[in-house]
Design a protein around this motif. Structure first.
Motif: not given
Length: 212
Positions: A65-82
Protein backbone atom coordinates in the motif's frame (compact mmCIF):
# COMPACT_ATOMS: atom_id res chain seq x y z
CA UNK A 1 18.51 -6.61 -7.39
CA UNK A 2 15.30 -8.44 -6.56
CA UNK A 3 13.84 -8.88 -3.08
CA UNK A 4 10.75 -10.85 -2.06
CA UNK A 5 9.16 -10.44 1.38
CA UNK A 6 6.55 -12.88 2.68
CA UNK A 7 4.41 -11.39 5.43
CA UNK A 8 1.32 -11.79 7.59
CA UNK A 9 -0.69 -9.39 9.76
CA UNK A 10 1.84 -9.67 12.60
CA UNK A 11 4.92 -8.79 10.53
CA UNK A 12 7.02 -5.90 11.82
CA UNK A 13 8.87 -4.41 8.88
CA UNK A 14 11.52 -2.80 11.05
CA UNK A 15 13.27 -6.17 11.33
CA UNK A 16 13.98 -6.15 7.59
CA UNK A 17 15.98 -2.89 7.77
CA UNK A 18 14.60 -1.62 4.45
CA UNK A 19 15.99 1.80 5.27
CA UNK A 20 19.46 0.40 4.53
CA UNK A 21 18.64 0.22 0.82
CA UNK A 22 19.67 3.85 0.56
CA UNK A 23 23.27 2.81 1.23
CA UNK A 24 23.48 0.80 -2.01
CA UNK A 25 24.88 3.79 -3.86
CA UNK A 26 25.62 2.03 -7.17
CA UNK A 27 22.31 0.14 -7.40
CA UNK A 28 20.39 1.02 -10.58
CA UNK A 29 17.63 -1.64 -10.73
CA UNK A 30 15.48 -2.75 -7.79
CA UNK A 31 12.44 -5.04 -7.60
CA UNK A 32 10.58 -5.47 -4.31
CA UNK A 33 7.72 -7.96 -4.09
CA UNK A 34 5.63 -8.18 -0.92
CA UNK A 35 3.82 -11.53 -0.77
CA UNK A 36 1.04 -12.12 1.80
CA UNK A 37 0.86 -15.55 3.43
CA UNK A 38 -2.92 -15.50 2.92
CA UNK A 39 -5.20 -13.71 0.45
CA UNK A 40 -7.05 -12.37 3.51
CA UNK A 41 -3.95 -10.53 4.71
CA UNK A 42 -4.26 -6.75 4.07
CA UNK A 43 -1.65 -5.19 1.81
CA UNK A 44 1.34 -4.02 3.81
CA UNK A 45 1.78 -0.23 3.97
CA UNK A 46 5.12 0.91 2.60
CA UNK A 47 7.03 2.89 5.23
CA UNK A 48 6.58 6.62 4.57
CA UNK A 49 10.20 7.35 5.50
CA UNK A 50 11.63 4.69 3.20
CA UNK A 51 14.52 5.99 1.07
CA UNK A 52 16.04 4.56 -2.09
CA UNK A 53 19.51 4.80 -3.66
CA UNK A 54 19.90 8.08 -5.54
CA UNK A 55 21.31 6.35 -8.64
CA UNK A 56 18.28 4.10 -9.03
CA UNK A 57 17.03 3.99 -12.65
CA UNK A 58 14.43 1.20 -12.54
CA UNK A 59 12.07 0.48 -9.65
CA UNK A 60 9.37 -2.20 -9.45
CA UNK A 61 7.11 -2.56 -6.41
CA UNK A 62 4.24 -4.99 -5.92
CA UNK A 63 1.95 -6.20 -3.14
CA UNK A 64 2.01 -3.09 -0.93
CA UNK A 65 0.00 0.00 0.00
CA UNK A 66 1.45 3.32 -1.11
CA UNK A 67 0.93 6.81 0.28
CA UNK A 68 1.27 10.20 -1.40
CA UNK A 69 4.52 10.66 0.49
CA UNK A 70 5.84 7.43 -1.02
CA UNK A 71 5.04 8.74 -4.51
CA UNK A 72 6.92 11.95 -3.77
CA UNK A 73 9.86 9.83 -2.61
CA UNK A 74 9.84 8.00 -5.95
CA UNK A 75 9.48 11.31 -7.79
CA UNK A 76 12.52 12.79 -6.06
CA UNK A 77 14.82 10.08 -7.48
CA UNK A 78 16.72 12.21 -9.99
CA UNK A 79 17.78 9.31 -12.24
CA UNK A 80 14.59 7.20 -12.20
CA UNK A 81 13.58 6.22 -15.75
CA UNK A 82 11.27 3.24 -15.17
CA UNK A 83 8.60 2.86 -12.47
CA UNK A 84 6.34 -0.19 -12.28
CA UNK A 85 3.68 -0.44 -9.57
CA UNK A 86 1.75 -3.71 -9.53
CA UNK A 87 -0.91 -5.27 -7.30
CA UNK A 88 -0.94 -2.32 -4.91
CA UNK A 89 -3.31 0.20 -3.35
CA UNK A 90 -3.11 3.95 -2.97
CA UNK A 91 -4.06 4.91 0.58
CA UNK A 92 -6.84 7.27 -0.50
CA UNK A 93 -7.57 6.18 -4.10
CA UNK A 94 -5.97 9.33 -5.48
CA UNK A 95 -2.65 10.39 -6.97
CA UNK A 96 -1.68 13.99 -7.59
CA UNK A 97 1.71 14.58 -9.20
CA UNK A 98 3.81 17.57 -8.20
CA UNK A 99 5.97 20.00 -10.12
CA UNK A 100 9.62 18.94 -10.33
CA UNK A 101 9.05 15.23 -9.69
CA UNK A 102 9.79 12.34 -12.07
CA UNK A 103 11.94 14.54 -14.31
CA UNK A 104 13.62 11.64 -16.12
CA UNK A 105 10.82 9.05 -15.96
CA UNK A 106 10.30 7.50 -19.40
CA UNK A 107 8.18 4.45 -18.63
CA UNK A 108 5.30 4.32 -16.12
CA UNK A 109 3.31 1.14 -15.48
CA UNK A 110 0.36 1.11 -13.09
CA UNK A 111 -1.39 -2.22 -12.64
CA UNK A 112 -4.04 -3.93 -10.49
CA UNK A 113 -4.80 -1.20 -7.99
CA UNK A 114 -7.55 0.97 -6.51
CA UNK A 115 -6.60 4.26 -8.21
CA UNK A 116 -9.75 6.25 -8.92
CA UNK A 117 -8.69 9.88 -9.41
CA UNK A 118 -5.44 11.02 -11.03
CA UNK A 119 -4.39 14.64 -11.26
CA UNK A 120 -1.42 15.67 -13.37
CA UNK A 121 -0.18 18.73 -15.27
CA UNK A 122 1.42 18.76 -18.70
CA UNK A 123 4.67 20.02 -17.18
CA UNK A 124 4.84 17.02 -14.84
CA UNK A 125 6.34 13.71 -16.01
CA UNK A 126 8.08 15.81 -18.64
CA UNK A 127 10.19 12.94 -20.09
CA UNK A 128 7.47 10.27 -20.21
CA UNK A 129 7.52 8.14 -23.36
CA UNK A 130 5.22 5.24 -22.48
CA UNK A 131 2.23 5.01 -20.13
CA UNK A 132 0.94 1.51 -19.38
CA UNK A 133 -2.25 0.86 -17.44
CA UNK A 134 -3.32 -2.70 -16.60
CA UNK A 135 -6.49 -3.66 -14.73
CA UNK A 136 -7.30 -0.35 -13.07
CA UNK A 137 -11.00 -1.07 -12.36
CA UNK A 138 -11.74 2.14 -10.43
CA UNK A 139 -9.92 4.64 -12.66
CA UNK A 140 -12.49 6.79 -14.43
CA UNK A 141 -10.27 8.32 -17.11
CA UNK A 142 -6.76 9.31 -18.09
CA UNK A 143 -6.19 13.01 -17.36
CA UNK A 144 -6.34 15.02 -20.60
CA UNK A 145 -3.19 16.84 -19.50
CA UNK A 146 -1.23 13.65 -20.22
CA UNK A 147 -1.52 14.57 -23.89
CA UNK A 148 0.46 17.76 -23.27
CA UNK A 149 3.61 15.75 -22.50
CA UNK A 150 5.61 16.33 -25.68
CA UNK A 151 7.74 13.18 -25.32
CA UNK A 152 4.79 10.77 -24.96
CA UNK A 153 4.79 8.11 -27.69
CA UNK A 154 2.55 5.29 -26.43
CA UNK A 155 -0.46 4.74 -24.19
CA UNK A 156 -0.94 1.00 -23.67
CA UNK A 157 -4.11 -0.24 -21.99
CA UNK A 158 -4.71 -3.76 -20.69
CA UNK A 159 -8.21 -4.73 -19.52
CA UNK A 160 -9.21 -1.16 -18.67
CA UNK A 161 -12.80 0.09 -18.52
CA UNK A 162 -14.39 1.75 -21.54
CA UNK A 163 -14.20 5.29 -20.14
CA UNK A 164 -10.42 4.97 -19.73
CA UNK A 165 -10.04 3.71 -23.31
CA UNK A 166 -12.28 6.53 -24.57
CA UNK A 167 -10.20 9.14 -22.76
CA UNK A 168 -7.00 7.72 -24.27
CA UNK A 169 -8.35 7.95 -27.81
CA UNK A 170 -9.65 11.47 -27.07
CA UNK A 171 -6.12 12.47 -26.09
CA UNK A 172 -4.77 10.94 -29.27
CA UNK A 173 -7.37 12.72 -31.42
CA UNK A 174 -6.67 16.05 -29.76
CA UNK A 175 -2.95 15.63 -30.41
CA UNK A 176 -3.60 14.76 -34.06
CA UNK A 177 -5.65 17.95 -34.42
CA UNK A 178 -2.59 19.82 -33.14
CA UNK A 179 -0.39 18.16 -35.75
CA UNK A 180 1.13 15.52 -33.49
CA UNK A 181 0.66 12.18 -35.22
CA UNK A 182 3.31 10.37 -33.18
CA UNK A 183 1.17 9.33 -30.21
CA UNK A 184 -0.09 5.72 -30.40
CA UNK A 185 -2.88 4.19 -28.33
CA UNK A 186 -3.16 0.41 -27.97
CA UNK A 187 -6.07 -1.29 -26.21
CA UNK A 188 -5.49 -4.95 -25.27
CA UNK A 189 -8.74 -5.67 -23.43
CA UNK A 190 -9.34 -8.94 -25.24
CA UNK A 191 -5.70 -9.97 -25.48
CA UNK A 192 -5.21 -11.06 -21.89
CA UNK A 193 -1.94 -12.85 -22.61
CA UNK A 194 -0.30 -9.89 -24.31
CA UNK A 195 2.99 -8.89 -22.73
CA UNK A 196 5.46 -6.14 -23.46
CA UNK A 197 7.82 -8.79 -24.83
CA UNK A 198 5.16 -9.74 -27.40
CA UNK A 199 4.66 -6.10 -28.30
CA UNK A 200 8.39 -5.54 -28.78
CA UNK A 201 8.55 -8.56 -31.05
CA UNK A 202 5.64 -7.22 -33.10
CA UNK A 203 7.46 -3.87 -33.43
CA UNK A 204 4.73 -1.89 -31.69
CA UNK A 205 7.42 -0.45 -29.43
CA UNK A 206 11.05 0.28 -30.17
CA UNK A 207 12.99 -1.18 -27.20
CA UNK A 208 15.93 1.03 -28.06
CA UNK A 209 13.89 4.08 -27.10
CA UNK A 210 11.38 2.82 -24.55
CA UNK A 211 12.85 0.88 -21.61
CA UNK A 212 11.15 -2.33 -20.51
Amino acid sequence: MGISYRYDSRTKWSIYCLENLVNLHQLETLKCHFVPKSWRTPLVPLAVDLAFPLNLKKLTLSGCRISWKNMSTFGSLANLEVLKLKDFDFEDNKWKTNEGEFRKLKFLHIGSNNLEFWEVQGTHLSSLQCLSLRRCPDLKCIPSEIGEISTLQVIALFQCKKSVVTSAYSIQEEQQDLGNDGLQVHDYFYKIGTSFRNMYESHIFDPANIPC
